[in-house]
Design a protein around this motif. Structure first.
Motif, PDB file in Angstrom:
ATOM      1  N   ARG A  30       0.824  -1.196   0.000  1.00 14.16           N
ATOM      2  CA  ARG A  30       0.000   0.000   0.000  1.00 14.16           C
ATOM      3  C   ARG A  30       0.863   1.253   0.000  1.00 14.16           C
ATOM      4  O   ARG A  30       2.003   1.247   0.451  1.00 14.16           O
ATOM      5  N   ASP A  31       0.289   2.343  -0.508  1.00 19.92           N
ATOM      6  CA  ASP A  31       0.968   3.633  -0.435  1.00 19.92           C
ATOM      7  C   ASP A  31       0.834   4.169   0.984  1.00 19.92           C
ATOM      8  O   ASP A  31      -0.277   4.260   1.523  1.00 19.92           O
ATOM      9  N   SER A 241      10.221   6.069   1.290  1.00 19.52           N
ATOM     10  CA  SER A 241      10.339   7.361   1.967  1.00 19.52           C
ATOM     11  C   SER A 241      11.797   7.770   2.092  1.00 19.52           C
ATOM     12  O   SER A 241      12.146   8.947   1.943  1.00 19.52           O
TER      13      SER A 241
END
Length: 364
Positions: A30-31, A241
């Motif tokens: 998932r994002d 990230s």
């Protein structure tokens, strides 16, 4: 609520691996928004700490050198799985992923973990004492594996660029696996005494700890594996990230591999430093050099097998700067190991080499 907090505080090492696995399962594929990234990062830290706790229980039960071997091999097997998965899914973008990750692991373990352990032990008792025979053999094995797998591809001529031909890759993979297997046999069967802590003065803080039961040891082993899966999986989740942050800062893409390697090797780092604080420097060195050895000895055969399905080149050869750092690490490591004891100076020298590696990774 207070009861729940008390239960978590008392049984945190049992609860955290399961929480980390749950976070991993819910978040995978998932994002992740900023809030979820923070949650994943917190679960990652908890998984690291719980992995160290369970590794120490298992090590206490099985004794050395089996204890440090279990942690090193467990982390490396999961790390290898992560590398192969990323290479299969990323294609040409991951051509140098195995090289960058393995080299980062060698620099982190042989300079960062080793140097920090020597510094902590020497700061407590002026001298860090260890077995020169076993540690010297481990360092020689690491140097040989690194040269065969990471240096020679730069100079071979069968294929253009820093890559092995198919036959050369098979030879390097076979040699790595055989040499690592022989080392494990020597460490655990033929000469285990060369890898046991040197009794010198005061006993360690954990000498009189109660021996875990068989049930406790098996429970800790299972939770250790769960925690390590959580460490590597959660590190994979936060890697986008990290990549975004590194790209925004204008740093080279190779810095991503260094950050991921640092996260994955956190359990061994903490375990090694805690052993050094207990005057068990040999355990720290077993963890450091054993992790470096397992990283090469298991990764190269794994990617050799995975190369059947991986499209594109497989870049294993190091650049000039990396080879200089590797050569200096081997020379300094040999000078550190030969006397069987080290001072603050040796610890600081290795940490400076580690700092140079990190600095050059972000500013080549």
């Amino acid at each position: 609520m207070k009861v729940m907090i008390r239960i978590v505080c008392r049984y945190w090492s049992l609860v955290i691996p399961l929480v980390a696995a749950l976070v991993l399962a819910v978040s995978w594929g998932r994002d992740l928004g900023p809030a979820v990234v923070v949650l994943v990062s917190a679960a990652l830290v908890g998984a690291v700490l719980s992995a160290v706790s369970h590794a120490e229980v298992v090590a206490h039960k099985v004794g050395e050198p089996f204890g440090s071997l279990i942690l090193a091999v467990a982390v490396t097997i999961i790390e290898v799985g992560l590398i192969v998965t990323l290479m299969l899914s990323s294609g040409d973008k991951a051509a140098s992923l195995a090289r960058d990750t393995v080299f980062a692991a060698v620099m982190i373990t042989c300079n960062g973990i080793l140097g920090l352990s020597l510094l902590v032990a020497a700061a407590r008792r002026r001298l860090a004492v260890f077995n020169a025979e076993g540690t010297g053999g481990a360092l020689a094995t690491v140097a040989t594996l690194a040269t065969l797998s990471l240096v020679l591809p730069t100079f071979t001529t069968s294929e253009p660029g820093p890559v092995f031909s198919a036959s050369q890759l098979i030879f390097a993979a076979t040699a790595s696996l055989v040499l690592y297997g022989v080392f494990v046999m020597v460490q655990t069967v033929r000469h285990p005494g060369d890898f046991l802590p040197v009794e010198d003065g005061e006993q360690g803080d954990d000498d009189h700890d109660e021996m875990p039961t068989r049930k406790q040891a098996f429970t800790s082993l299972a939770l250790l594996l769960v925690a390590l899966v959580g460490v590597v999986g959660l590190a994979k989740l936060v890697s986008p990230s990290i990549e975004s942050g590194i790209a925004a800062a204008g740093l080279p893409a190779s810095a991503v591999g260094v950050v991921i390697a640092l996260l994955v090797l956190l359990p061994e780092t903490i375990a090694a430093v805690r052993a050094a604080r207990r005057e068990r420097v040999q355990i720290s060195l077993n963890l450091a050099l054993g992790s470096a050895m397992a990283s090469i000895g298991l990764t190269i055969p794994a990617i050799a097998l995975a190369s059947i399905w991986i499209e594109g080149p497989l870049m294993l050869g190091l650049g000039a700067t990396q080879m200089v750092l590797l050569a200096l690490t081997v020379v300094v490591g040999a000078l550190t190991v030969v006397p069987g004891r080290a001072t603050l100076l040796q610890g600081c020298v290795h940490l400076v080499l580690f700092s140079a590696f990190v600095f050059l990774a972000v500013s080549p």
